[in-house]
Design a protein around this motif. Structure first.
Motif, PDB file in Angstrom:
ATOM      1  N   GLU A 147    -102.407  45.338 -37.134  1.00 24.59           N
ATOM      2  CA  GLU A 147    -101.872  44.280 -36.273  1.00 24.59           C
ATOM      3  C   GLU A 147    -102.160  42.888 -36.852  1.00 24.59           C
ATOM      4  N   LYS A 148    -103.375  42.690 -37.387  1.00 23.79           N
ATOM      5  CA  LYS A 148    -103.720  41.407 -38.024  1.00 23.79           C
ATOM      6  C   LYS A 148    -102.815  41.126 -39.215  1.00 23.79           C
ATOM      7  N   LEU A 149    -102.336  42.191 -39.851  1.00 23.57           N
ATOM      8  CA  LEU A 149    -101.451  42.062 -41.005  1.00 23.57           C
ATOM      9  C   LEU A 149    -100.002  41.838 -40.593  1.00 23.57           C
ATOM     10  N   GLY A 150     -99.729  41.881 -39.293  1.00 22.61           N
ATOM     11  CA  GLY A 150     -98.368  41.699 -38.804  1.00 22.61           C
ATOM     12  C   GLY A 150     -97.546  42.983 -38.775  1.00 22.61           C
ATOM     13  N   MET A 151     -98.200  44.121 -38.950  1.00 21.75           N
ATOM     14  CA  MET A 151     -97.495  45.392 -38.920  1.00 21.75           C
ATOM     15  C   MET A 151     -97.274  45.804 -37.467  1.00 21.75           C
ATOM     16  N   THR A 152     -96.189  46.519 -37.234  1.00 17.60           N
ATOM     17  CA  THR A 152     -95.874  46.990 -35.884  1.00 17.60           C
ATOM     18  C   THR A 152     -95.554  48.463 -35.914  1.00 17.60           C
TER      19      THR A 152
END
Length: 153
Positions: A147-152
């Protein structure tokens, strides 16, 4: 291999045979390995085999598993990896970004910092346009990293 990536606190470089011993210490920890593969710790021999495979992948592809070390001390803290998730053929073709940090280094933000640099390397230096991360649904810490990496999902 001359690749050497830097972040504010970390150095990431291709795995070498010398990384087998410190990586084996991490892979022997049941808590670290709980959500990886079948959830069992790996033996030193299994780790040496995995490191040798990682070295070959770098030679073949120019990308792969990166040893993660603390820039100020050189201490090995874990890995960030770009790998084809052959264990999950239904999502292929794909490249996965993954991370594994030794337990004594948990909670310092090393996983997202290293993974973010591996992602940058994949996109900017190798022209990849999509990465996946295969995370066990109960692995809340790795879900937070993703999530911190912007993955969903």
């Amino acid at each position: 291999m001359s690749v050497r990536l830097r972040t504010e606190r970390l150095v990431l470089r291709p795995f070498t045979e010398a990384d087998a011993e410190p990586c084996a210490e991490i892979n022997a920890d049941p808590e670290v390995m709980r959500y990886i593969g079948d959830g069992r710790p790996r033996t030193a021999a299994q780790t040496r085999e995995g490191v040798a495979k990682a070295v070959r992948r770098w030679e073949e592809h120019g990308w792969g598993t990166l040893a993660v070390t603390v820039a100020s001390t050189g201490e090995f803290v874990g890995l960030a990896a770009l790998a084809v998730p052959e264990f999950l053929p239904e999502i292929l073709p794909a490249v996965e970004v993954g991370w594994r940090i030794g337990r004594r280094h948990w909670g310092r933000g090393y996983a997202p910092e290293a993974a973010r640099e591996a992602i940058r390397f994949a996109f900017e230096d190798h022209g990849m346009d999509r990465l996946v991360s295969c995370i066990h649904r109960d692995n809340a810490a790795s879900v937070r990293v993703a999530e911190k990496l912007g993955m969903t999902l």
